[in-house]
Motif scaffolding. Structure first.
Motif, PDB file in Angstrom:
ATOM      1  N   ILE A 417       0.850  -1.189   0.000  1.00 16.11           N
ATOM      2  CA  ILE A 417       0.000   0.000   0.000  1.00 16.11           C
ATOM      3  C   ILE A 417       0.885   1.238   0.000  1.00 16.11           C
ATOM      4  N   ASN A 418       0.590   2.167  -0.892  1.00 15.11           N
ATOM      5  CA  ASN A 418       1.357   3.404  -1.018  1.00 15.11           C
ATOM      6  C   ASN A 418       0.462   4.606  -0.732  1.00 15.11           C
ATOM      7  N   ASN A 419       0.993   5.540   0.042  1.00 12.90           N
ATOM      8  CA  ASN A 419       0.334   6.818   0.294  1.00 12.90           C
ATOM      9  C   ASN A 419       1.336   7.938   0.070  1.00 12.90           C
ATOM     10  N   LEU A 420       0.861   9.009  -0.549  1.00 12.92           N
ATOM     11  CA  LEU A 420       1.729  10.137  -0.862  1.00 12.92           C
ATOM     12  C   LEU A 420       1.022  11.414  -0.428  1.00 12.92           C
ATOM     13  N   GLU A 421       1.691  12.227   0.401  1.00 16.39           N
ATOM     14  CA  GLU A 421       1.108  13.479   0.855  1.00 16.39           C
ATOM     15  C   GLU A 421       2.170  14.565   0.872  1.00 16.39           C
ATOM     16  N   ALA A 422       1.711  15.809   0.689  1.00 14.54           N
ATOM     17  CA  ALA A 422       2.616  16.958   0.627  1.00 14.54           C
ATOM     18  C   ALA A 422       2.362  17.882   1.810  1.00 14.54           C
ATOM     19  N   LYS A 423       3.401  18.563   2.205  1.00 18.63           N
ATOM     20  CA  LYS A 423       3.309  19.567   3.264  1.00 18.63           C
ATOM     21  C   LYS A 423       3.540  20.930   2.633  1.00 18.63           C
ATOM     22  N   ILE A 424       2.474  21.731   2.549  1.00 19.00           N
ATOM     23  CA  ILE A 424       2.542  23.023   1.871  1.00 19.00           C
ATOM     24  C   ILE A 424       2.153  24.137   2.831  1.00 19.00           C
ATOM     25  N   ARG A 425       2.527  25.348   2.458  1.00 22.56           N
ATOM     26  CA  ARG A 425       2.226  26.503   3.287  1.00 22.56           C
ATOM     27  C   ARG A 425       0.741  26.838   3.216  1.00 22.56           C
ATOM     28  N   SER A 426       0.132  27.080   4.360  1.00 14.73           N
ATOM     29  CA  SER A 426      -1.287  27.409   4.432  1.00 14.73           C
ATOM     30  C   SER A 426      -1.512  28.877   4.087  1.00 14.73           C
TER      31      SER A 426
END
Length: 693
Positions: A417-426
């Motif tokens: 199982i693969n999950n991909l998430e990004a951390k971006i400026r709010s």
């Protein structure tokens, strides 16, 4: 405003209201809705009375008077309506609708229908005559009445052709092919893991006219418990054996399968012989162990089936062969299997120096498992084949729960199982400068390898996933791939799967077999743009814009009724689903004096939409439609228009396409005191009839 204009009116307190001639006026404008006199009940208690029928013209059954009859209260907790319908071409129908309720105990509805339908001219070949019935019963028990036991019923049963021939049926009933019923009693015990459930029900298909009855079904369940917890260990820290949980379920079922033509009183003996029953026991023991970064989950499952009749073979002298014979008596069979899997999580982080994107995190969840099942073959072998050849049969064929699985299995299962998430400026939240945004929520790959198989040990490889496109839409997909190659053989229309890897023969790791993609959107509408609206200002009587502190003091006068066209706004919403199914098929053909394989891809698409739109806060339009890509036409469509006229309400249901093309129009008073004062019109628009004729 909507009101009545009446010359003379007499009110008798706690009895009735009698009026002379009058008419309906809309915002002071007279309408052609005139009545010679009026008679309205004016009592606090419910009273019996006549239900005024609606009238119209149906294309198939002629002019009609619909749903006229008598209403009768049955004490303080129940009431009933007896309604009838009659058509100019000979059809008629009766209906009884009853309601009952006991506060904090139970409530329900009972609806009985009987229709005698005549379609066409009796002297012509297209004449049809049928008699249909249908029963609908719903019963709900209040959970506060008996917290540890519950009784419920949901009955939908009757003639298969009821909704096809009944003019009063709704479009949803007409399009429904399967009807199900269920009566359920559930009992739990205080401070006990045991529960008991008793069911009786049926399902029927209106197209095939097949019925399946379950009379009754008894289920006994024991919730997962830990019998070794604290038995040999006084230490607060649990030992590994204390985490072993066991559970049990038992199921007794009695069923009958029959067609509508077989359900007759003079056929009871034959139906009794068609009844099947049996008992199934299922027990399992499982635990979960943590070894550093790995989770190990072993499980043992056992299943046993009890039969009260099995099937053997008897030699028939006339046929000179073996035929199936029913053997009465108790018999049993069982099987067990063991499985375990190991799983962990692996994280990867990609950092960036950009101002908006800070990092991307990749999470992988690999799982490797092993399952084992011995061979529980219970087939009887002998010379039972054609012309006395060697053959075999299962004594549990076509029994309630069947026999144990045959063939030994020892499979290695694996998934990733693969999950991909990004951390971006709010852009909005100043307290939390960065937010996590999912890029790919889930992509999963699965497969297995059977160590006990002689050939074709690898299973199909499947890939599935889901992710959000926007806040309002998401995509789901699935695909299956075959690792082995196909081979064309003489005398067979379809290619045969052989024990040769597809990579060795065609140079490809696997071949695509089937898959689907679904795009679903929900919540689309005017609410998406609320944040873009400007802030409205409120003016005082002098026309000046009040100061900021004065804004809270200005309140609308709720005693003043708003005009019909006040506060113009058009809120709307839309939901849709688009699905594409892809399937690959192969055929064997002759190519240059040898056999070859021809591939073809079949693509099936479907689109469904529903939503609503409002005008002025009073007019609401609901729609449900779609598109049939196979026939290249708009699928079943329904429009429902509701107009709030203060004291009155106008409803229209319009079906513009298909066999059920029709409309239903009703204008009635909201007050329950005057609910019999209404105007209704139903019309079937088949064969190209106009809505205005």
């Amino acid at each position: 405003k909507t009101r009545f204009k009446i010359g003379k009116l007499k009110v008798i307190k706690d009895d009735k209201i009698v009026s002379g001639p009058g008419y309906l006026a809309f915002y002071g404008v007279p309408t052609p809705l005139v009545f010679p006199f009026g008679f309205f009940p004016n009592a606090d208690k419910r009273q019996a009375g006549i239900v005024i029928p609606s009238y119209g013209n149906g294309q198939r059954q002629g002019y009609f008077l619909n749903d006229g009859g008598f209403y009768m209260p049955l004490g303080d907790h129940a009431d009933t309506k007896i309604l009838g319908s009659i058509y100019s071409r000979g059809s008629w129908g009766l209906q009884n609708m009853s309601r009952y309720t006991r506060k904090y105990k139970y409530d329900g509805n009972l609806n009985l229908q009987y229709n005698a339908v005549k379609i066409g001219d009796p002297e012509l070949q297209n004449f049809e005559e049928a008699r249909n019935f249908f029963i609908t019963w719903t019963h709900r028990q209040d959970m506060k009445a008996r917290p540890n036991s519950n009784f419920s019923a949901d009955i939908n049963a009757g003639s298969s052709s009821n909704f096809r021939n009944n003019l009063n049926s709704s479009q949803n009933d007409f399009l429904t092919n399967t009807f199900r019923s269920n009566i359920r009693y559930q009992k739990s015990f205080y401070d006990s893991p045991w529960t008991l459930a008793l069911n009786a029900g049926h399902d029927q298909n209106s197209q095939t006219q097949n019925y399946n009855f379950t009379l009754p079904e008894l289920a006994v369940n024991r919730a997962r418990t830990f019998p070794l917890d604290g038995l040999f260990n006084d230490n607060p820290k649990q030992a590994f054996y204390e985490k072993i949980g066991v559970q049990y379920s038992g199921n007794f079922r009695n069923t009958l399968r029959a067609t509508e033509s077989q359900l007759r009183m003079d056929n009871l003996d034959s139906l009794r012989n068609q009844i099947q029953n049996g008992f199934r026991h299922s027990a399992s023991a499982s635990t979960s162990l943590k070894v550093k970064a790995f989770s190990i989950n072993p499980a043992f499952n056992y299943s046993e089936r009890w039969h009260f009749e099995t099937f053997g073979r008897t030699f028939d002298e006339d046929l000179q062969g073996y035929v199936r014979d029913t053997i009465q008596g108790f018999d049993r069979n069982g099987d067990w299997n063991f499985s375990t899997n190991v799983t962990t999580k692996v994280y990867g982080m990609f950092s960036f120096r950009g101002k908006k994107l800070q990092a991307i995190r990749h999470t992988m969840t690999p799982t490797v498992g092993y399952s084992y099942r011995p061979n529980f073959d219970r087939n009887v072998y002998g010379f039972f084949g054609p012309e006395g050849n060697l053959g075999s049969y299962s004594p549990y064929e076509n029994t309630m729960f069947g026999g144990p699985p045959s063939g030994r299995s020892g499979a290695i299962n694996f998934s990733l199982i693969n999950n991909l998430e990004a951390k971006i400026r709010s852009k909005r939240d100043t307290a939390n400068k960065f937010v996590k945004v999912p890029l790919i929520e889930n992509i999963q790959m699965n497969g297995s390898y059977n160590l006990a198989a002689d050939s074709l040990r690898f299973s199909n490889f499947t890939m599935s996933g889901r992710t959000k496109v926007t806040k309002y839409a998401n995509i789901n997909f699935r695909a299956a791939f075959e690792p082995y190659a196909y081979e064309a053989r003489e005398g067979q229309d379809r290619p045969v799967l052989v024990d040769v890897y597809n990579f060795d023969r065609n140079g490809k790791l696997a071949s695509f077999e089937n898959g689907n993609i679904a795009l679903n959107a929900a919540g689309l509408g005017s609410s998406m743009f609320k944040g873009q609206k400007g802030v409205s200002t409120t003016t005082t009587d002098q026309g000046m814009i009040p100061e900021e502190g004065e804004m809270a003091e200005i309140k609308p006068d709720l005693s003043v009724k708003k005009p019909f066209f006040s506060d113009f706004s058009v809120p709307w919403s839309l939901n849709f689903g688009y699905t594409v199914d892809i399937r690959r098929s192969r055929e064997t053909i002759m190519l240059d004096e040898r056999f070859g394989i021809v591939d073809s891809i079949a693509i099936i698409q479907s689109l469904m939409m529903n939503g609503n739109i409002e005008f002025f806060g009073r007019i609401r339009v609901n729609f449900n439609t779609g598109y049939d890509f196979v026939n290249k036409e708009i699928s079943t469509t329904t429009l429902v228009i509701s107009v709030d006229l203060n004291c009155w309400e106008l409803n229209m249901r319009y079906v513009p396409f298909g066999f059920m093309k029709s409309y239903n129009l009703s204008l009635y008073i909201k007050s329950s005191l005057l609910q019999d004062l209404k105007f209704e019109r139903n019309r079937n628009l088949g064969d190209g009839r106009s809505i205005f004729l």
